[in-house]
Design an enzyme around this catalytic site. Structure first.
Site, mmCIF file in Angstrom:
data_model
loop_
_atom_site.group_PDB
_atom_site.id
_atom_site.type_symbol
_atom_site.label_atom_id
_atom_site.label_comp_id
_atom_site.label_asym_id
_atom_site.label_seq_id
_atom_site.Cartn_x
_atom_site.Cartn_y
_atom_site.Cartn_z
ATOM 1 N N ARG A 151 33.042 36.669 49.197
ATOM 2 C CA ARG A 151 34.109 36.047 48.425
ATOM 3 C C ARG A 151 34.754 34.920 49.237
ATOM 4 N NH1 ARG A 151 36.766 38.531 44.267
ATOM 5 N NH2 ARG A 151 37.709 36.472 44.017
ATOM 6 N N ARG A 195 45.325 33.376 38.623
ATOM 7 C CA ARG A 195 44.770 34.664 38.184
ATOM 8 C C ARG A 195 45.715 35.225 37.135
ATOM 9 N NH1 ARG A 195 41.720 38.837 41.332
ATOM 10 N NH2 ARG A 195 42.015 40.838 40.304
ATOM 11 N N HIS A 206 35.276 36.017 35.303
ATOM 12 C CA HIS A 206 35.613 36.120 36.731
ATOM 13 C C HIS A 206 34.566 35.302 37.498
ATOM 14 C CE1 HIS A 206 37.425 37.405 40.288
ATOM 15 N NE2 HIS A 206 37.273 38.727 40.223
ATOM 16 N N CYS A 247 32.215 44.728 42.364
ATOM 17 C CA CYS A 247 33.154 43.681 42.797
ATOM 18 C C CYS A 247 34.356 44.242 43.550
ATOM 19 C CB CYS A 247 33.601 42.846 41.608
ATOM 20 S SG CYS A 247 34.606 43.729 40.392
ATOM 21 N N GLN A 302 33.960 35.538 41.478
ATOM 22 C CA GLN A 302 33.286 36.762 41.913
ATOM 23 C C GLN A 302 31.779 36.624 41.781
ATOM 24 O OE1 GLN A 302 34.484 39.912 43.155
ATOM 25 N NE2 GLN A 302 32.294 40.015 43.550
ATOM 26 N N ASP A 340 31.376 48.234 37.421
ATOM 27 C CA ASP A 340 32.773 47.902 37.690
ATOM 28 C C ASP A 340 33.602 49.131 37.350
ATOM 29 O OD1 ASP A 340 35.041 46.496 38.360
ATOM 30 O OD2 ASP A 340 34.858 44.988 36.782
#
Length: 307
Positions: A292, A107, A134, A264, A137, A225
């Site tokens: 997830r 990440r 991402h 998310c 996700q 988001d």
């Protein structure tokens, strides 16, 4: 496993592989529900290096627990400890880690560095978030949508907010899973026009607007988001531009009557979304967060050639 499998971007994978990952994730979720947590499985003896340049909650925990539940082990590393791309080159780091562990989950904001890592590694590399995408996700998001509403094919997904990495992966998924995307963003925070044109030329049903009500009208799912993410600057100006894109009850009422809401996480309540939406009957954000774990397990099994 005949060929090395990296999980870097959704648009780089075949739809058959993406569907296999989701099917495996759903199967593992059902097994866990019926039999409880199991700490043995197909990845017994495998070690996953988890490299984090930025802090993480869901990504770190879901990959750590997921790897353990598949029988493997994890090794937690931070960018500061490794001096990624500063002391040792990314390419050399990839070659060294390939001698020590069986897979790398990373990440970091620099997407090019993640791609360089994958190009020089002889083990699977998983993109757990970059400034560009991402993908992990969105695999959980597609899984969540299909649990609640059936096949995502031909659905309309509405995004309201800035043109960030999560949105890019949503659009990548729209190409593969054949659903429609409507995106509402302020001009100064919109997606790159060349990217939008390229995706439209590739057949993606992608509509861009500055009006969140136009984007959300009749949509099957509304997604947003946080206004300020890691690496973003000028937080105050971003808030001023994005407040009209807040997901509140009035905006959700413009969507289809059976629409669901996704985020998310972490959510900044009262900014990009109100409490009444987050905690309301249309919100699936905590199912999304749980998934997830299951989606990550499917990704791990795919990368290690177990599905």
């Amino acid at each position: 496993m005949s060929a090395l499998r990296h999980f870097i971007d959704i648009d780089a994978l075949e739809i058959s592989d993406l569907k296999s990952i989701l099917a495996n994730a759903s199967e593992l979720k059902e097994i866990r529900k019926k039999e409880g947590r199991r700490l043995e499985g197909p990845l017994n003896g495998k070690i996953l290096a988890m490299v984090f340049e930025q802090p993480s909650t869901r990504t770190r925990i879901s990959f750590d627990v997921g790897m353990r539940e598949l029988g493997g082990e994890t090794l937690m590393l931070t960018g500061r400890e490794m001096q990624l791309g500063r002391g040792e080159s990314i390419a050399d780091t990839a070659r060294v880690l390939s001698r020590f562990v069986d897979g790398i989950m990373i990440r970091m904001l620099d997407h090019d560095a993640i791609e360089e890592l994958a190009e020089n590694a002889s083990i699977p590399v998983i993109n757990a978030l970059s400034h560009k995408s991402h993908p992990c996700q969105i695999m959980a998001d597609v899984m969540t949508y299909e649990e609640h509403k059936g096949s995502i094919e031909d659905a309309t997904i509405a995004w309201t907010g800035d043109g960030n990495n999560v949105l890019i992966s949503w659009i990548h998924a729209a190409e593969k899973f054949k659903f429609k995307m409507r995106v509402a963003s302020p001009d100064l925070l919109a997606l790159d026009a060349d990217f939008v044109k390229d995706m439209q030329n590739r057949g993606v049903s992608l509509e861009m607007t500055g009006d969140p009500y136009e984007a959300v009208d009749g949509a099957d799912c509304v997604v947003t988001d946080c206004f300020v993410s890691m690496g973003d600057e000028d937080a105050g100006r971003r808030h001023n531009m994005l407040m009209p894109y807040q997901v509140n009850d009035r905006l959700m009422d413009a969507a289809h009557k059976d629409a669901i809401f996704m985020h998310c996480l972490p959510a900044h309540r009262g900014e990009e979304v109100t409490d009444s939406v987050m905690d309301g009957p249309k919100s699936v954000v905590f199912d999304e967060a749980e998934n997830r774990l299951h989606a990550q397990k499917g990704i791990l099994n795919w990368c290690f050639g177990k599905i």
